[in-house]
Design a protein around this motif. Sequence first.
Motif, PDB file in Angstrom:
ATOM      1  N   UNK A 229       0.857  -1.200   0.000  1.00 13.67           N
ATOM      2  CA  UNK A 229       0.000   0.000   0.000  1.00 13.67           C
ATOM      3  C   UNK A 229       0.889   1.246   0.000  1.00 13.67           C
ATOM      4  N   UNK A 230       0.785   2.024  -1.076  1.00 14.15           N
ATOM      5  CA  UNK A 230       1.502   3.312  -1.175  1.00 14.15           C
ATOM      6  C   UNK A 230       2.965   3.254  -0.743  1.00 14.15           C
ATOM      7  N   UNK A 231       3.709   2.352  -1.312  1.00 13.68           N
ATOM      8  CA  UNK A 231       5.142   2.289  -1.011  1.00 13.68           C
ATOM      9  C   UNK A 231       5.474   1.563   0.280  1.00 13.68           C
ATOM     10  N   UNK A 232       4.454   1.190   1.023  1.00 12.14           N
ATOM     11  CA  UNK A 232       4.688   0.393   2.233  1.00 12.14           C
ATOM     12  C   UNK A 232       4.110  -1.005   2.019  1.00 12.14           C
ATOM     13  N   UNK A 233       4.563  -1.921   2.816  1.00 13.74           N
ATOM     14  CA  UNK A 233       4.037  -3.288   2.723  1.00 13.74           C
ATOM     15  C   UNK A 233       3.804  -3.811   4.131  1.00 13.74           C
ATOM     16  N   UNK A 234       2.666  -4.434   4.301  1.00 12.36           N
ATOM     17  CA  UNK A 234       2.377  -5.081   5.585  1.00 12.36           C
ATOM     18  C   UNK A 234       2.391  -6.586   5.370  1.00 12.36           C
ATOM     19  N   UNK A 235       3.104  -7.292   6.221  1.00 15.64           N
ATOM     20  CA  UNK A 235       3.084  -8.757   6.158  1.00 15.64           C
ATOM     21  C   UNK A 235       2.715  -9.288   7.540  1.00 15.64           C
ATOM     22  N   UNK A 236       1.713 -10.146   7.588  1.00 13.88           N
ATOM     23  CA  UNK A 236       1.325 -10.732   8.870  1.00 13.88           C
ATOM     24  C   UNK A 236       1.399 -12.251   8.772  1.00 13.88           C
ATOM     25  N   UNK A 237       1.922 -12.861   9.793  1.00 11.91           N
ATOM     26  CA  UNK A 237       2.016 -14.328   9.845  1.00 11.91           C
ATOM     27  C   UNK A 237       0.953 -14.864  10.785  1.00 11.91           C
ATOM     28  N   UNK A 238       0.191 -15.824  10.310  1.00 18.26           N
ATOM     29  CA  UNK A 238      -0.903 -16.393  11.108  1.00 18.26           C
ATOM     30  C   UNK A 238      -0.625 -17.849  11.400  1.00 18.26           C
ATOM     31  N   UNK A 239      -1.176 -18.292  12.504  1.00 13.68           N
ATOM     32  CA  UNK A 239      -1.209 -19.713  12.803  1.00 13.68           C
ATOM     33  C   UNK A 239      -2.138 -20.347  11.761  1.00 13.68           C
ATOM     34  N   UNK A 240      -1.753 -21.468  11.163  1.00 19.65           N
ATOM     35  CA  UNK A 240      -2.549 -22.036  10.060  1.00 19.65           C
ATOM     36  C   UNK A 240      -3.799 -22.772  10.536  1.00 19.65           C
ATOM     37  N   UNK A 241      -3.862 -23.060  11.838  1.00 21.00           N
ATOM     38  CA  UNK A 241      -4.945 -23.919  12.333  1.00 21.00           C
ATOM     39  C   UNK A 241      -6.359 -23.434  11.996  1.00 21.00           C
ATOM     40  N   UNK A 242      -6.701 -22.144  12.162  1.00 21.10           N
ATOM     41  CA  UNK A 242      -8.113 -21.769  11.940  1.00 21.10           C
ATOM     42  C   UNK A 242      -8.589 -21.923  10.496  1.00 21.10           C
ATOM     43  N   UNK A 243      -7.682 -22.127   9.562  1.00 22.89           N
ATOM     44  CA  UNK A 243      -8.099 -22.299   8.172  1.00 22.89           C
ATOM     45  C   UNK A 243      -8.020 -20.995   7.391  1.00 22.89           C
ATOM     46  N   UNK A 244      -7.919 -21.152   6.053  1.00 28.44           N
ATOM     47  CA  UNK A 244      -7.663 -20.000   5.178  1.00 28.44           C
ATOM     48  C   UNK A 244      -8.771 -18.948   5.267  1.00 28.44           C
ATOM     49  N   UNK A 245     -10.029 -19.394   5.361  1.00 26.73           N
ATOM     50  CA  UNK A 245     -11.142 -18.445   5.357  1.00 26.73           C
ATOM     51  C   UNK A 245     -11.077 -17.527   6.577  1.00 26.73           C
ATOM     52  N   UNK A 246     -10.901 -18.138   7.749  1.00 27.27           N
ATOM     53  CA  UNK A 246     -10.828 -17.348   8.993  1.00 27.27           C
ATOM     54  C   UNK A 246      -9.610 -16.429   8.968  1.00 27.27           C
ATOM     55  N   UNK A 247      -8.510 -16.925   8.419  1.00 30.82           N
ATOM     56  CA  UNK A 247      -7.283 -16.115   8.357  1.00 30.82           C
ATOM     57  C   UNK A 247      -7.511 -14.890   7.475  1.00 30.82           C
ATOM     58  N   UNK A 248      -8.195 -15.110   6.332  1.00 32.28           N
ATOM     59  CA  UNK A 248      -8.433 -13.971   5.428  1.00 32.28           C
ATOM     60  C   UNK A 248      -9.323 -12.927   6.094  1.00 32.28           C
ATOM     61  N   UNK A 249     -10.288 -13.381   6.861  1.00 35.08           N
ATOM     62  CA  UNK A 249     -11.165 -12.428   7.567  1.00 35.08           C
ATOM     63  C   UNK A 249     -10.371 -11.608   8.578  1.00 35.08           C
ATOM     64  N   UNK A 250      -9.513 -12.300   9.338  1.00 36.28           N
ATOM     65  CA  UNK A 250      -8.685 -11.584  10.323  1.00 36.28           C
ATOM     66  C   UNK A 250      -7.718 -10.644   9.613  1.00 36.28           C
ATOM     67  N   UNK A 251      -7.185 -11.110   8.470  1.00 37.15           N
ATOM     68  CA  UNK A 251      -6.231 -10.278   7.725  1.00 37.15           C
ATOM     69  C   UNK A 251      -6.888  -8.975   7.277  1.00 37.15           C
ATOM     70  N   UNK A 252      -8.150  -9.056   6.865  1.00 33.07           N
ATOM     71  CA  UNK A 252      -8.859  -7.842   6.442  1.00 33.07           C
ATOM     72  C   UNK A 252      -8.962  -6.844   7.593  1.00 33.07           C
ATOM     73  N   UNK A 253      -9.284  -7.367   8.778  1.00 28.89           N
ATOM     74  CA  UNK A 253      -9.378  -6.493   9.959  1.00 28.89           C
ATOM     75  C   UNK A 253      -8.009  -5.885  10.274  1.00 28.89           C
ATOM     76  N   UNK A 254      -6.997  -6.720  10.140  1.00 30.42           N
ATOM     77  CA  UNK A 254      -5.644  -6.263  10.459  1.00 30.42           C
ATOM     78  C   UNK A 254      -5.191  -5.156   9.507  1.00 30.42           C
ATOM     79  N   UNK A 255      -5.501  -5.340   8.222  1.00 34.44           N
ATOM     80  CA  UNK A 255      -5.120  -4.321   7.235  1.00 34.44           C
ATOM     81  C   UNK A 255      -5.867  -3.019   7.527  1.00 34.44           C
ATOM     82  N   UNK A 256      -7.144  -3.142   7.875  1.00 34.22           N
ATOM     83  CA  UNK A 256      -7.926  -1.939   8.191  1.00 34.22           C
ATOM     84  C   UNK A 256      -7.327  -1.209   9.391  1.00 34.22           C
ATOM     85  N   UNK A 257      -6.892  -1.992  10.372  1.00 29.73           N
ATOM     86  CA  UNK A 257      -6.274  -1.421  11.573  1.00 29.73           C
ATOM     87  C   UNK A 257      -4.958  -0.729  11.219  1.00 29.73           C
TER      88      UNK A 257
END
Lengths: 360, 102
Positions: free
Chosen positions: A329-357
């Motif tokens: 995003x605009x010359x910056x990059x955010x990378x977040x590492x998640x525990x894989x257990x909750x599954x891809x769908x739950x991770x993507x939902x959390x990732x969206x919240x994290x990016x918004x934050x």
Amino acid sequence: MPERPKILLLDDDQELLELYREMLQRLPSSPEVRIAASGARAIALLESEPFNLLISDLNMPKMDGLQVLTVVRRKFPNLRTAVMTSLADPQYRTRAYAMGIDLFLEKPNTPQEIKLFLECVDSLLFRNEVDAGFRGVQSKSLMDIIQMESLSHSSCVLKVTNGPSTARIWFENGEIIDAECPECKGEPAVRKILSWRAGAFETLPAELNRPRTVNTSVQGLLLDAAQAVDEAIAAEVSTPGPAADPAEPAEQESPLAPLTRLPGVEFVMTLNREQRAAESWGVENPDRLAEWLLETTSQFEALGEKLHAGRLVQYEALTTRNHLVTVPHNGSTLCAGFDRTPGAHAIRETAEKLVALWLS
Amino acid sequence: MALLNLRSRQECGTDTVLTRLPSGSFTLDPTGRVVASTLPRSYPGHLVQQVSQCIMTAFKTARSSHIPLTELIVDFPAFKITARELRGGAIIFLAPRALGQR
């Protein structure tokens, strides 16, 4: 230590040996894994070539694991040893630790347990030999003990003594539910206790119906504590003055720390791509990850242009341990590492919240 | 005018030809060579090579950085690339997406 560490696996079950060998070979350090189906064979192998770690089962015919460990501790005092067993009896655990083993693990059954098992083995392989000292329960760090209690899903009370101060941490099924030290209770008490650098500890029987005051996961608490200690050390080095109190992380909290409080987030890294500067929280090898992210993000952005597919939205990288979500995003990059257990769908939902934050 | 059109067509490289984003998959061996593909024949080979090179580089640099990468999912607004590591090579799935599709 040789570049490629060597592990000797001892178990009387050939199928399990093959399975664990396959799992351990996938560790980032790509260890060389040798197997032995009997204690005698394991000792013969240890005598013929150097190993970094022995992982032994306990319940075996002819020569059981405790017998093997007795011989090994006497003949190879510098060898790291771990027990992996399906015997959940705490008595065996106590006996094995009393013999000076480094780690006692129950045989993993779930993906989460396998992940923790592999992480424990990996950390054991690279523990500094110079700092090893006399290995027994007393020489373990408090973080190690808490991790072990968590890993074995213990319900107990850990009594920790640091000089005149005594504190207690209550575990229930491997989760910290309460803590108490002379100055405070709950999560602040856990942080305070984890900031103690030396002391003694004792495991007491579990207390039933203890009210829960700690809601953060053990992993989160340990990461918080490690971060606070690192920052305190950095402050000591940079400012020769009164030492910072590592027990008060709130004052020195990383700006990325709030992002890691979302469920499943294990680490976060932000990159300023123009300045090639990275800031991270909880990342094991930040320099390597930052380098890979910078290169990979640029490549995918260029690919999007060549394919006329639009601007890169995000990319996900699945590793054997984590699910990484990277958003430029605009010359910056955010990378977040998640525990894989909750599954891809739950991770993507959390990732969206994290990016918004992050963007806010 | 006709001459101008003729000239501009001649000067157009293949990159400027409007190409549909492909749907399908292909497999790469460890050297990055395409060994099997379900992509339409009409899709330009050099663009397949661009995707291959990009994915293989990402896996290779991850390995050298000790990142045990097994899968990559790259999201563009109009396109999704999913790549799985396959014994040093990779299997890559390409899927165009409609507006707003996730």
